[in-house]
Write a protein that holds these residues in place. Sequence first.
Motif, PDB file in Angstrom:
ATOM      1  N   ILE A 112       5.874  16.459  67.839  1.00 55.93           N
ATOM      2  CA  ILE A 112       5.379  15.711  66.683  1.00 55.93           C
ATOM      3  C   ILE A 112       4.697  16.656  65.695  1.00 55.93           C
ATOM      4  CG2 ILE A 112       3.598  14.072  65.931  1.00 55.93           C
ATOM      5  CD1 ILE A 112       4.246  12.391  68.365  1.00 55.93           C
ATOM      6  N   ALA A 113       3.852  17.534  66.215  1.00 54.74           N
ATOM      7  CA  ALA A 113       3.159  18.492  65.351  1.00 54.74           C
ATOM      8  C   ALA A 113       4.152  19.395  64.637  1.00 54.74           C
ATOM      9  CB  ALA A 113       2.181  19.328  66.180  1.00 54.74           C
ATOM     10  N   ARG A 114       5.198  19.818  65.334  1.00 53.49           N
ATOM     11  CA  ARG A 114       6.209  20.701  64.729  1.00 53.49           C
ATOM     12  C   ARG A 114       6.937  19.985  63.591  1.00 53.49           C
ATOM     13  NH1 ARG A 114       8.564  22.034  69.018  1.00 53.49           N
ATOM     14  NH2 ARG A 114       7.684  24.118  69.351  1.00 53.49           N
ATOM     15  N   VAL A 115       7.303  18.725  63.806  1.00 48.92           N
ATOM     16  CA  VAL A 115       7.979  17.949  62.760  1.00 48.92           C
ATOM     17  C   VAL A 115       7.079  17.839  61.529  1.00 48.92           C
ATOM     18  CG1 VAL A 115       8.826  15.652  62.124  1.00 48.92           C
ATOM     19  CG2 VAL A 115       9.459  16.643  64.333  1.00 48.92           C
ATOM     20  N   ASN A 116       5.795  17.508  61.735  1.00 52.09           N
ATOM     21  CA  ASN A 116       4.853  17.389  60.622  1.00 52.09           C
ATOM     22  C   ASN A 116       4.735  18.689  59.845  1.00 52.09           C
ATOM     23  OD1 ASN A 116       4.129  14.693  61.031  1.00 52.09           O
ATOM     24  ND2 ASN A 116       2.519  15.219  62.490  1.00 52.09           N
ATOM     25  N   LEU A 117       4.606  19.786  60.545  1.00 47.24           N
ATOM     26  CA  LEU A 117       4.460  21.093  59.899  1.00 47.24           C
ATOM     27  C   LEU A 117       5.706  21.458  59.103  1.00 47.24           C
ATOM     28  CD1 LEU A 117       2.681  23.004  62.795  1.00 47.24           C
ATOM     29  CD2 LEU A 117       1.732  22.592  60.520  1.00 47.24           C
ATOM     30  N   GLU A 118       6.874  21.177  59.659  1.00 46.53           N
ATOM     31  CA  GLU A 118       8.121  21.489  58.952  1.00 46.53           C
ATOM     32  C   GLU A 118       8.265  20.650  57.694  1.00 46.53           C
ATOM     33  OE1 GLU A 118      10.821  22.862  62.831  1.00 46.53           O
ATOM     34  OE2 GLU A 118      10.984  20.826  62.027  1.00 46.53           O
ATOM     35  N   MET A 119       7.788  19.409  57.737  1.00 51.25           N
ATOM     36  CA  MET A 119       7.884  18.535  56.565  1.00 51.25           C
ATOM     37  C   MET A 119       6.878  18.926  55.480  1.00 51.25           C
ATOM     38  SD  MET A 119       8.505  14.820  58.381  1.00 51.25           S
ATOM     39  CE  MET A 119       8.732  13.922  56.842  1.00 51.25           C
ATOM     40  N   CYS A 120       5.688  19.362  55.908  1.00 54.65           N
ATOM     41  CA  CYS A 120       4.638  19.683  54.943  1.00 54.65           C
ATOM     42  C   CYS A 120       4.730  21.113  54.413  1.00 54.65           C
ATOM     43  CB  CYS A 120       3.266  19.460  55.577  1.00 54.65           C
ATOM     44  SG  CYS A 120       2.914  17.722  55.950  1.00 54.65           S
ATOM     45  N   PHE A 121       5.362  21.994  55.163  1.00 53.29           N
ATOM     46  CA  PHE A 121       5.478  23.389  54.737  1.00 53.29           C
ATOM     47  C   PHE A 121       6.943  23.844  54.799  1.00 53.29           C
ATOM     48  CE2 PHE A 121       1.177  22.982  56.586  1.00 53.29           C
ATOM     49  CZ  PHE A 121       0.418  23.362  55.484  1.00 53.29           C
ATOM     50  N   PRO A 122       7.804  23.238  53.984  1.00 51.80           N
ATOM     51  CA  PRO A 122       9.233  23.592  54.034  1.00 51.80           C
ATOM     52  C   PRO A 122       9.515  25.032  53.632  1.00 51.80           C
ATOM     53  CG  PRO A 122       8.747  22.257  52.096  1.00 51.80           C
ATOM     54  CD  PRO A 122       7.515  22.226  52.957  1.00 51.80           C
ATOM     55  N   GLU A 123       8.550  25.657  52.930  1.00 52.56           N
ATOM     56  CA  GLU A 123       8.746  27.037  52.497  1.00 52.56           C
ATOM     57  C   GLU A 123       8.527  28.050  53.617  1.00 52.56           C
ATOM     58  OE1 GLU A 123       4.361  26.249  52.205  1.00 52.56           O
ATOM     59  OE2 GLU A 123       6.212  25.129  51.851  1.00 52.56           O
ATOM     60  N   LYS A 124       7.946  27.621  54.741  1.00 54.03           N
ATOM     61  CA  LYS A 124       7.661  28.532  55.849  1.00 54.03           C
ATOM     62  C   LYS A 124       8.847  28.598  56.806  1.00 54.03           C
ATOM     63  CE  LYS A 124       2.639  27.988  55.744  1.00 54.03           C
ATOM     64  NZ  LYS A 124       2.415  29.336  55.175  1.00 54.03           N
ATOM     65  N   ASN A 125       9.079  29.787  57.368  1.00 53.08           N
ATOM     66  CA  ASN A 125      10.178  29.944  58.312  1.00 53.08           C
ATOM     67  C   ASN A 125       9.741  29.484  59.704  1.00 53.08           C
ATOM     68  OD1 ASN A 125       8.803  32.128  59.674  1.00 53.08           O
ATOM     69  ND2 ASN A 125       9.545  33.539  58.086  1.00 53.08           N
ATOM     70  N   GLN A 126      10.675  29.472  60.642  1.00 53.60           N
ATOM     71  CA  GLN A 126      10.402  28.928  61.970  1.00 53.60           C
ATOM     72  C   GLN A 126       9.309  29.697  62.704  1.00 53.60           C
ATOM     73  OE1 GLN A 126      12.063  26.057  62.456  1.00 53.60           O
ATOM     74  NE2 GLN A 126      10.629  25.720  64.142  1.00 53.60           N
ATOM     75  N   HIS A 127       9.292  31.012  62.515  1.00 54.75           N
ATOM     76  CA  HIS A 127       8.261  31.823  63.171  1.00 54.75           C
ATOM     77  C   HIS A 127       6.871  31.462  62.637  1.00 54.75           C
ATOM     78  CE1 HIS A 127       6.225  35.249  64.982  1.00 54.75           C
ATOM     79  NE2 HIS A 127       5.724  35.548  63.794  1.00 54.75           N
ATOM     80  N   GLU A 128       6.742  31.273  61.340  1.00 49.06           N
ATOM     81  CA  GLU A 128       5.456  30.918  60.743  1.00 49.06           C
ATOM     82  C   GLU A 128       4.990  29.537  61.201  1.00 49.06           C
ATOM     83  OE1 GLU A 128       5.516  33.224  56.442  1.00 49.06           O
ATOM     84  OE2 GLU A 128       6.841  31.479  56.726  1.00 49.06           O
ATOM     85  N   ILE A 129       5.948  28.609  61.276  1.00 49.14           N
ATOM     86  CA  ILE A 129       5.616  27.259  61.758  1.00 49.14           C
ATOM     87  C   ILE A 129       5.108  27.323  63.194  1.00 49.14           C
ATOM     88  CG2 ILE A 129       6.606  25.031  62.433  1.00 49.14           C
ATOM     89  CD1 ILE A 129       6.224  25.237  59.445  1.00 49.14           C
ATOM     90  N   GLU A 130       5.786  28.103  64.021  1.00 50.55           N
ATOM     91  CA  GLU A 130       5.410  28.204  65.433  1.00 50.55           C
ATOM     92  C   GLU A 130       4.032  28.844  65.597  1.00 50.55           C
ATOM     93  OE1 GLU A 130       6.334  26.843  69.113  1.00 50.55           O
ATOM     94  OE2 GLU A 130       7.559  26.651  67.311  1.00 50.55           O
ATOM     95  N   GLU A 131       3.705  29.794  64.742  1.00 49.24           N
ATOM     96  CA  GLU A 131       2.382  30.431  64.810  1.00 49.24           C
ATOM     97  C   GLU A 131       1.275  29.434  64.470  1.00 49.24           C
ATOM     98  OE1 GLU A 131       1.286  33.645  65.710  1.00 49.24           O
ATOM     99  OE2 GLU A 131       3.267  33.521  66.640  1.00 49.24           O
ATOM    100  N   ILE A 132       1.494  28.619  63.432  1.00 50.82           N
ATOM    101  CA  ILE A 132       0.505  27.591  63.077  1.00 50.82           C
ATOM    102  C   ILE A 132       0.393  26.573  64.198  1.00 50.82           C
ATOM    103  CG2 ILE A 132      -0.102  25.745  61.459  1.00 50.82           C
ATOM    104  CD1 ILE A 132       1.387  27.267  59.278  1.00 50.82           C
ATOM    105  N   LEU A 133       1.541  26.182  64.757  1.00 54.51           N
ATOM    106  CA  LEU A 133       1.558  25.197  65.842  1.00 54.51           C
ATOM    107  C   LEU A 133       0.770  25.697  67.051  1.00 54.51           C
ATOM    108  CD1 LEU A 133       2.584  22.625  67.213  1.00 54.51           C
ATOM    109  CD2 LEU A 133       4.695  23.847  67.773  1.00 54.51           C
ATOM    110  N   LYS A 134       0.991  26.942  67.414  1.00 53.86           N
ATOM    111  CA  LYS A 134       0.281  27.513  68.564  1.00 53.86           C
ATOM    112  C   LYS A 134      -1.217  27.539  68.306  1.00 53.86           C
ATOM    113  CE  LYS A 134       0.081  31.593  71.566  1.00 53.86           C
ATOM    114  NZ  LYS A 134       0.666  32.931  71.846  1.00 53.86           N
TER     115      LYS A 134
END
Length: 319
Positions: free
Chosen positions: A65-87
């Motif tokens: 759920i957190a990953r989906v939210n982050l991807e929707m709110c920060f579409p400019e970030k790549n997968q590695h950046e999303i995963e770092e914020i998620l962690k």
Amino acid sequence: MIDKKTPPNHPSKFSLKLLNPKYILGWIGVALLYLVSLMPFRLQMAIGRAIGRFLYILGPKRKEIARVNLEMCFPEKNQHEIEEILKENLINTGVGIIEMGIAWWSSDRKIDDLTIHYKNKEILESNEGILVLAKHTTHVEIDVRLMSRGLKMGGMYRPQKNKIINHIMINARNKYIEGAFHHKQASQTLDYVRNGKKMIYAADQDFGSKYSIFVPFFKEMASTITIPHGISQERFKVVFIKINRKKNGYEVEAKEIEPKEDQLEFLTNMNKAYTDSIIESPEQFLWVHRRFKTRPDGGDVYPIWKSREKRRQNERKSS
């Protein structure tokens, strides 16, 4: 089932049922949390981060759920950046567990020492009714303690499934919140503001479509509760409180949301206050809630939790 006429700050009475052996782990957890609350702040943060790293390994559903939210709110970030914020976000969730203990059992002096700065606090020091907008952070419990320090404020709570935590949470909040309302007592909370009181209200979640309209949240259209606009139209202040955790404590800032006749314009400005604050420290926002569960097209962007949805349907039927 809650009696909606139950007065605020209704205490949770101790029951011998709470001594049932099935609650033994809960009591052990509370005892450990209390012991940690007595430790120095930096050690508390280190213990919380260790718990958070464990949470990152577990809880795949919440993580998704957190990953989906982050991807929707920060579409400019790549997968590695999303995963770092998620962690880092889930690590902060572990810290938030420790911060519950700090909020519940710390002295006023310690809370004052942890408040690095409270900017524009004078906005809240008048004797008029104010709707105080809070943000769902990973440290939301201590946020309530920080923002209400030296001020008389009311707040809402949602009962916890864990009866031990629920009992302690209610009685702890009653010590620093003037009016603690059950989340189903919405009309009473509004009357509280109308009677010249200050009420803490978090308007950054999806409450469904009944009392909401779709408003931009980041670049996504999100179901947004209209209550803050309604209160502002009654000539009461709506004030947003931003709280960010720093290395040695917390920075608090109050900012009034300018009243607007137009509902969409007001709520757009309100959501922008939320998102601007989130951008400053995205790892501290509570991303594990389904912020976009109500969609304009009726779709669902989240994994389906069949058991959870079935339980909630049963709860709605019994309420």
